[in-house]
Design a protein around this motif. Structure first.
Motif, PDB file in Angstrom:
ATOM      1  N   CYS A   9     -10.344   8.260  -6.763  1.00  0.00           N
ATOM      2  CA  CYS A   9     -10.548   9.252  -5.708  1.00  0.00           C
ATOM      3  C   CYS A   9     -11.290  10.465  -6.261  1.00  0.00           C
ATOM      4  O   CYS A   9     -12.130  11.055  -5.580  1.00  0.00           O
ATOM      5  CB  CYS A   9      -9.212   9.676  -5.116  1.00  0.00           C
ATOM      6  N   ALA A  10     -10.981  10.826  -7.506  1.00  0.00           N
ATOM      7  CA  ALA A  10     -11.665  11.962  -8.121  1.00  0.00           C
ATOM      8  C   ALA A  10     -13.144  11.653  -8.295  1.00  0.00           C
ATOM      9  O   ALA A  10     -14.001  12.511  -8.047  1.00  0.00           O
ATOM     10  CB  ALA A  10     -11.015  12.295  -9.457  1.00  0.00           C
ATOM     11  N   ILE A  11     -13.461  10.444  -8.690  1.00  0.00           N
ATOM     12  CA  ILE A  11     -14.863  10.043  -8.816  1.00  0.00           C
ATOM     13  C   ILE A  11     -15.577  10.187  -7.481  1.00  0.00           C
ATOM     14  O   ILE A  11     -16.669  10.745  -7.379  1.00  0.00           O
ATOM     15  CB  ILE A  11     -14.963   8.576  -9.307  1.00  0.00           C
ATOM     16  N   LEU A  12     -14.889   9.699  -6.451  1.00  0.00           N
ATOM     17  CA  LEU A  12     -15.515   9.746  -5.129  1.00  0.00           C
ATOM     18  C   LEU A  12     -15.685  11.182  -4.653  1.00  0.00           C
ATOM     19  O   LEU A  12     -16.666  11.523  -3.996  1.00  0.00           O
ATOM     20  CB  LEU A  12     -14.659   8.946  -4.140  1.00  0.00           C
ATOM     21  N   THR A  13     -14.738  12.034  -5.015  1.00  0.00           N
ATOM     22  CA  THR A  13     -14.779  13.400  -4.513  1.00  0.00           C
ATOM     23  C   THR A  13     -15.774  14.262  -5.296  1.00  0.00           C
ATOM     24  O   THR A  13     -16.512  15.048  -4.702  1.00  0.00           O
ATOM     25  CB  THR A  13     -13.377  14.029  -4.585  1.00  0.00           C
ATOM     26  N   PHE A  14     -15.752  14.124  -6.615  1.00  0.00           N
ATOM     27  CA  PHE A  14     -16.560  15.046  -7.423  1.00  0.00           C
ATOM     28  C   PHE A  14     -17.777  14.397  -8.064  1.00  0.00           C
ATOM     29  O   PHE A  14     -18.656  15.094  -8.559  1.00  0.00           O
ATOM     30  CB  PHE A  14     -15.696  15.679  -8.514  1.00  0.00           C
ATOM     31  N   GLY A  15     -17.814  13.062  -8.048  1.00  0.00           N
ATOM     32  CA  GLY A  15     -18.929  12.361  -8.679  1.00  0.00           C
ATOM     33  C   GLY A  15     -20.287  12.719  -8.071  1.00  0.00           C
ATOM     34  O   GLY A  15     -21.229  13.026  -8.811  1.00  0.00           O
ATOM     35  N   ILE A 136      -9.061   8.520  -0.156  1.00  0.00           N
ATOM     36  CA  ILE A 136     -10.400   7.932  -0.159  1.00  0.00           C
ATOM     37  C   ILE A 136     -11.242   8.571   0.940  1.00  0.00           C
ATOM     38  O   ILE A 136     -12.389   8.961   0.733  1.00  0.00           O
ATOM     39  CB  ILE A 136     -10.306   6.406   0.016  1.00  0.00           C
ATOM     40  N   LEU A 137     -10.629   8.713   2.110  1.00  0.00           N
ATOM     41  CA  LEU A 137     -11.326   9.352   3.225  1.00  0.00           C
ATOM     42  C   LEU A 137     -11.681  10.786   2.873  1.00  0.00           C
ATOM     43  O   LEU A 137     -12.773  11.273   3.194  1.00  0.00           O
ATOM     44  CB  LEU A 137     -10.445   9.327   4.469  1.00  0.00           C
ATOM     45  N   GLN A 138     -10.750  11.430   2.187  1.00  0.00           N
ATOM     46  CA  GLN A 138     -10.985  12.803   1.788  1.00  0.00           C
ATOM     47  C   GLN A 138     -12.181  12.883   0.839  1.00  0.00           C
ATOM     48  O   GLN A 138     -12.985  13.810   0.909  1.00  0.00           O
ATOM     49  CB  GLN A 138      -9.729  13.322   1.109  1.00  0.00           C
ATOM     50  N   GLY A 139     -12.298  11.880  -0.026  1.00  0.00           N
ATOM     51  CA  GLY A 139     -13.434  11.821  -0.934  1.00  0.00           C
ATOM     52  C   GLY A 139     -14.740  11.664  -0.165  1.00  0.00           C
ATOM     53  O   GLY A 139     -15.745  12.332  -0.464  1.00  0.00           O
ATOM     54  N   ILE A 140     -14.715  10.801   0.846  1.00  0.00           N
ATOM     55  CA  ILE A 140     -15.914  10.602   1.666  1.00  0.00           C
ATOM     56  C   ILE A 140     -16.264  11.894   2.383  1.00  0.00           C
ATOM     57  O   ILE A 140     -17.434  12.285   2.490  1.00  0.00           O
ATOM     58  CB  ILE A 140     -15.693   9.448   2.670  1.00  0.00           C
ATOM     59  N   GLU A 141     -15.212  12.589   2.822  1.00  0.00           N
ATOM     60  CA  GLU A 141     -15.412  13.855   3.497  1.00  0.00           C
ATOM     61  C   GLU A 141     -16.093  14.849   2.550  1.00  0.00           C
ATOM     62  O   GLU A 141     -16.962  15.641   2.959  1.00  0.00           O
ATOM     63  CB  GLU A 141     -14.061  14.396   3.959  1.00  0.00           C
ATOM     64  N   ALA A 142     -15.694  14.793   1.291  1.00  0.00           N
ATOM     65  CA  ALA A 142     -16.325  15.679   0.302  1.00  0.00           C
ATOM     66  C   ALA A 142     -17.812  15.377   0.187  1.00  0.00           C
ATOM     67  O   ALA A 142     -18.635  16.289   0.057  1.00  0.00           O
ATOM     68  CB  ALA A 142     -15.653  15.512  -1.054  1.00  0.00           C
ATOM     69  N   ASN A 143     -18.161  14.094   0.256  1.00  0.00           N
ATOM     70  CA  ASN A 143     -19.579  13.707   0.233  1.00  0.00           C
ATOM     71  C   ASN A 143     -20.335  14.301   1.409  1.00  0.00           C
ATOM     72  O   ASN A 143     -21.406  14.887   1.260  1.00  0.00           O
ATOM     73  CB  ASN A 143     -19.704  12.185   0.278  1.00  0.00           C
ATOM     74  N   ALA A 144     -19.710  14.148   2.588  1.00  0.00           N
ATOM     75  CA  ALA A 144     -20.340  14.683   3.788  1.00  0.00           C
ATOM     76  C   ALA A 144     -20.502  16.188   3.671  1.00  0.00           C
ATOM     77  O   ALA A 144     -21.529  16.756   4.074  1.00  0.00           O
ATOM     78  CB  ALA A 144     -19.491  14.341   5.016  1.00  0.00           C
ATOM     79  N   ASN A 145     -19.500  16.820   3.088  1.00  0.00           N
ATOM     80  CA  ASN A 145     -19.534  18.256   2.924  1.00  0.00           C
ATOM     81  C   ASN A 145     -20.661  18.717   2.009  1.00  0.00           C
ATOM     82  O   ASN A 145     -21.264  19.755   2.240  1.00  0.00           O
ATOM     83  CB  ASN A 145     -18.198  18.708   2.343  1.00  0.00           C
ATOM     84  N   LEU A 146     -20.877  17.921   0.978  1.00  0.00           N
ATOM     85  CA  LEU A 146     -21.972  18.248   0.055  1.00  0.00           C
ATOM     86  C   LEU A 146     -23.298  18.257   0.799  1.00  0.00           C
ATOM     87  O   LEU A 146     -24.078  19.218   0.713  1.00  0.00           O
ATOM     88  CB  LEU A 146     -22.002  17.216  -1.083  1.00  0.00           C
ATOM     89  N   VAL A 147     -23.515  17.188   1.559  1.00  0.00           N
ATOM     90  CA  VAL A 147     -24.759  17.082   2.331  1.00  0.00           C
ATOM     91  C   VAL A 147     -24.879  18.256   3.283  1.00  0.00           C
ATOM     92  O   VAL A 147     -25.923  18.902   3.405  1.00  0.00           O
ATOM     93  CB  VAL A 147     -24.767  15.749   3.107  1.00  0.00           C
ATOM     94  N   LEU A 148     -23.750  18.568   3.922  1.00  0.00           N
ATOM     95  CA  LEU A 148     -23.718  19.633   4.907  1.00  0.00           C
ATOM     96  C   LEU A 148     -24.047  20.978   4.285  1.00  0.00           C
ATOM     97  O   LEU A 148     -24.850  21.757   4.817  1.00  0.00           O
ATOM     98  CB  LEU A 148     -22.307  19.673   5.504  1.00  0.00           C
ATOM     99  N   ASN A 149     -23.427  21.254   3.140  1.00  0.00           N
ATOM    100  CA  ASN A 149     -23.608  22.553   2.516  1.00  0.00           C
ATOM    101  C   ASN A 149     -25.025  22.736   1.986  1.00  0.00           C
ATOM    102  O   ASN A 149     -25.589  23.825   2.079  1.00  0.00           O
ATOM    103  CB  ASN A 149     -22.601  22.744   1.384  1.00  0.00           C
ATOM    104  N   VAL A 150     -25.579  21.660   1.451  1.00  0.00           N
ATOM    105  CA  VAL A 150     -26.953  21.760   0.960  1.00  0.00           C
ATOM    106  C   VAL A 150     -27.893  22.013   2.132  1.00  0.00           C
ATOM    107  O   VAL A 150     -28.796  22.857   2.056  1.00  0.00           O
ATOM    108  CB  VAL A 150     -27.352  20.498   0.173  1.00  0.00           C
TER     109      VAL A 150
END
Lengths: 228, 615
Positions: A9-15, A136-150
């Motif tokens: 989950c950490a990989i998915l969130t911060f990777g 896992i969903l939270q990790g995916i959410e982090a991905n979406a957030n990255l895209v969003l913030n950029v």
């Protein structure tokens, strides 16, 4: 086994943050300082936001979607935009191009957001024996957030930093930035107003952020064209 | 929502950090003051102190104020990390109360469940007997358990991670009625008898079926049906009971409760008044001590005794109706263990008192009979006292429209088994009878309030009739109305037997497990019984004795079962693979999108050239 899950989950969130940094020219220009500064600004912004939320919002007694409260929340969410603006303009950056600057700031912003909001729940929750899809969903959410913030950082830099942009695009830029900054309120509405479940909400976030990223990319390239 | 919540927790931590910071700050200030005003030596010592205080000693002092600030932040961070690492993880999907099978030694022979801790995957019944179940907890609803198979499995000592037996919420089903209840009861009795007398080398727990556990069971069943029994690699549910190792109870105590209703001595009558004792043992024994409530054996006897005490206390409170007999009420413990408590109790009497007891009536299992009650005696029925008591009973029984029979069983002194409570009296040469619905003497640890002995099978009317029978015949004996049809406790008088009193006490006792070794000296139920008895009688006291004999018990009768839904290792591996490829793809995509394909190739082909470029 559970440490394994935590690791996943950490990989998915911060990777993705690390990958983004190392794969794009950001690493070549060594913009880590900019990202760190953006993260610090994020911390300050989060603090201000918390104070505002605590001052102006009532504690919700039940899980009902209250439009007035949510409107206030969305307004307070606009502080994010101010914080981004501050990070983009007021901080002294190394001499890097504007494109790289907004990417670095967006990245630092998103990373700080992930660390602040997701690391502690992950550490407490994902190490437990119980398996849930939540992290896992939270990790995916982090991905979406990255895209969003950029994308948000890109739009903010377009709004206030780029001078010679096409007139017709200005309202579109403002509208997009407005939409992006009200994203938290939108997800909150979906979750509580419409009663969506987490997978659906995360799917929506991912889809929506990708769409907005595409739109922002078009806008950025459109604004760049005359200068090129 | 989560955003806000997380923000909230973050805020809290911030505040905590703030206070920590203050503390560190003030201590640092102290050091600084000391530093400024003193010599080099103290400077060194303060530096040392600082070193101890901070987690990053090299930073200290060198950079002045900024350094101190930074270092205090580091120490706070370290503190936070230590705190976070200590966070207890206990968020199971489901937590249920489970009751462990009793663990005890009988004359040195280990019996019952010998382990307590469980940390295995859940499996369901029925299973293939060839499968390896040494790391599986089998969940087994009692309603469709195959006892012969289970017996074979356990006696062959085949490996099993543990056993979770699911008891139905109500033994008498809504649809089944009497027949199903009887069937259920016989299954439970057989199962209990087997489990009590077997050494089971794994943890065995009982739980009541409820929605949560049934949901888990159905999923486990479905998984097992597809041919994939849950193991570490296939995921599923994990059942965890974390308890300490069961320890042997050091000298379990048993507590007898007694109360007196003194009779009225005539003027100048120097002789001691004769005494009639009414006795019931109140403790229980069952496969699961924490749910061994024993409504019938012997909750019903206790309730009847309390009601009789209440009735006679009203008669004895008025000097006009006070009888010329002392009444002694005894609630004895240790009933399942050859009436050990009764034995101790009788031994504590002095000779005169023991001789003054005319006879004793023991009440045992009188809560679920319909029409026939038995009077068990160990003296021949021709004995004058026995005859008199039996006649008294049968006269009243006739009026109540029930039958009472007499059963004679001789005592074998050389045998240590005491099947009925009155046998302890007979051994001490006191005439005694036991009133019971059981027609024959139970074996050791049989009919002592096990799994199936709950409120569902006990009717108030049975207890009501029993209490009335005993009270009425006793009153006729005391006031000398032998053979006369005078109703002292008639239903419409102020002295009527009170059904709601009976119901309340039956309900209370049916909720309270009373296995003597697990009751403390001042257990609430003991105090409640004492208080209730002292409402009606005088000189109520508790007698604490050590349970002797061949029994020794182990603790941990109750535990909490955490049911975790777990993912398998293969799933985690697969997830790692997917995530890895996702990141790699993302990397490739980003490199191609921002730098182009050539750059990508150059990364792999000439790493040194890239280094040169960045430099």
């Amino acid at each position: 086994m559970t440490i394994f899950h935590f690791f996943n989950c950490a990989i998915l969130t911060f990777g993705p943050h690390a990958v983004y940094y190392s794969a794009t020219p950001l690493s070549e220009y060594d913009t880590v300082g900019t990202s760190v500064k953006a993260a610090v600004v994020y911390l300050g912004t989060a603090l201000v936001k918390l104070v505002c939320l605590a001052t102006f919002l009532k504690v919700p007694e039940n899980d009902i979607f209250d439009p007035y409260q949510e409107l206030l929340k969305a307004l307070i969410g606009m502080i994010d935009v101010a914080g981004l603006y501050f990070a983009l303009t007021q901080l002294t950056h190394r001499n890097i191009s504007q494109n790289h600057k907004f990417q670095a700031v967006g990245l630092g912003w998103a990373f700080a957001d992930s660390v602040l909001h997701r690391l502690a729940p992950l550490w407490v929750g994902a190490r437990g024996l119980e398996f849930t899809w939540e992290y896992i969903l939270q990790g995916i959410e982090a991905n979406a957030n990255l895209v969003l913030n950029v994308s948000l950082a890109a739009l903010v830099s377009l709004m206030w930093l780029r001078k010679n942009k096409p007139r017709t695009l200005i309202p579109i830029i403002y509208i997009c930035a407005g939409i992006l900054s009200t994203m938290p309120s939108m997800t909150s509405y979906l979750r509580r107003g419409l009663g969506w479940h987490l997978p659906k909400v995360v799917g929506f976030e991912l889809f929506f952020s990708l769409v907005m990223a595409f739109v922002s990319l078009q806008l950025v390239s459109a604004c760049q064209r005359p200068s090129v | 929502m989560t955003r806000k919540l997380n923000g909230g927790s973050h805020n809290r931590r911030k505040i905590k950090c703030q206070t920590d910071l203050d503390i560190v700050y003030s201590s640092l200030k102290l050091i600084k003051e000391e530093k400024e005003g003193t010599t080099n030596r103290s400077n060194k010592s303060s530096f040392k102190l600082q070193q101890e205080l901070s987690f990053l000693p090299s930073m200290a002092g060198r950079k002045g104020h900024e350094g101190e600030m930074l270092e205090s932040v580091y120490s706070v961070l370290a503190l936070v990390f230590i705190l976070v690492a200590c966070v207890e993880l206990c968020d199971a999907a489901t937590v249920v109360d489970v009751y462990r099978l009793i663990q005890y030694d009988l004359a040195g022979t280990p019996l019952g469940s010998r382990l307590a801790g469980v940390n295995h995957h859940a499996g369901s019944w029925p299973f293939v007997s060839s499968a390896d179940l040494s790391r599986t907890v089998v969940m087994m609803p009692v309603r469709d358990v195959n006892i012969t198979f289970l017996k074979e499995y356990i006696t062959n000592r085949q490996p099993l991670g543990g056993l979770l037996l699911l008891l139905p919420q109500k033994l008498i089903g809504e649809k089944g009625g009497e027949m199903e209840g009887g069937l259920m009861r016989s299954i439970l009795t057989e199962l209990e008898h087997f489990l009590i007398h077997t050494n089971t080398p794994y943890p065995v727990y009982f739980a009541f079926e409820d929605e949560k556990i049934n949901a888990v069971l159905s999923v486990v069943r479905r998984n097992d049906a597809t041919g994939q029994p849950a193991t570490a690699t296939a995921g599923g549910y994990k059942l965890v009971v974390s308890t300490p190792e069961p320890k042997k109870l050091a000298s379990p105590t048993i507590t007898n409760i007694q109360g007196w209703l003194p009779g009225l001595k005539g003027d100048g009558d120097s002789n001691q008044l004769p005494t009639i004792a009414i006795v019931a043992s109140y403790d229980t024994f069952g496969a699961a001590p924490a749910i061994s409530v024993g409504s019938d054996s012997n909750g019903s006897g206790v309730v009847a005794l309390l009601e009789i005490a209440r009735l006679f206390s009203r008669l004895y409170s008025n000097p006009k109706t006070r009888g010329r007999y002392n009444l002694l009420f005894g609630l004895t413990s240790g009933g399942p263990y050859n009436y050990n408590g009764t034995h101790k109790w009788l031994r504590s009497f002095d000779q005169r008192l023991r001789e003054s007891i005319d006879y004793a009536i023991c009440l045992n299992s009188i809560g679920s009979w319909n029409n026939e009650l038995w009077m068990h005696v160990s003296k021949p029925p021709e004995n004058a006292y026995i005859k008199q008591v039996f006649e008294g009973f049968s006269n009243v029984a006739e009026e109540l429209g029930v039958n009472i029979g007499i059963k004679h069983k001789k005592i074998n002194i050389s045998n240590s088994r005491v099947a009925w409570e009155h046998e302890q009296f007979s051994r001490s040469r006191v005439t005694a009878v036991t009133l019971s619905e059981l027609s024959s003497a139970p074996e050791l640890l049989e009919s002592t309030g096990g799994l199936s002995d709950n409120r569902d099978f006990v009717t108030e009317t049975a207890v009501f009739k029993s209490a009335k029978l005993v009270a009425e015949s006793l009153a006729r004996h005391i006031y000398g109305y032998h053979g006369k049809k005078i109703k002292i406790f008639s239903d419409d008088s102020g002295l009527a037997v009170n059904p709601s009193y009976i119901r309340l006490w039956l309900d209370l006792l049916s909720r309270t497990p009373r296995v003597a070794p697990f009751l403390s000296k001042t257990d609430p139920i003991i105090l409640a019984l004492k208080k209730e008895l002292s409402e009606h009688t005088v000189e109520v006291n508790l007698q604490h004795e050590v349970l002797d004999g061949m029994f020794s018990f182990y603790d941990v009768t109750k535990a909490r079962l955490n049911i975790f839904q777990v993912a398998s290792v293969t799933f985690d591996l697969l997830l790692l693979l997917v995530l890895g490829s996702y990141l790699i793809l993302l990397f490739l995509f980003l490199v191609i999108a921002t730098k182009g394909v050539d750059d990508l190739i150059s990364i792999f082909r000439r790493p040194p050239s890239r280094k040169l470029k960045t430099a």
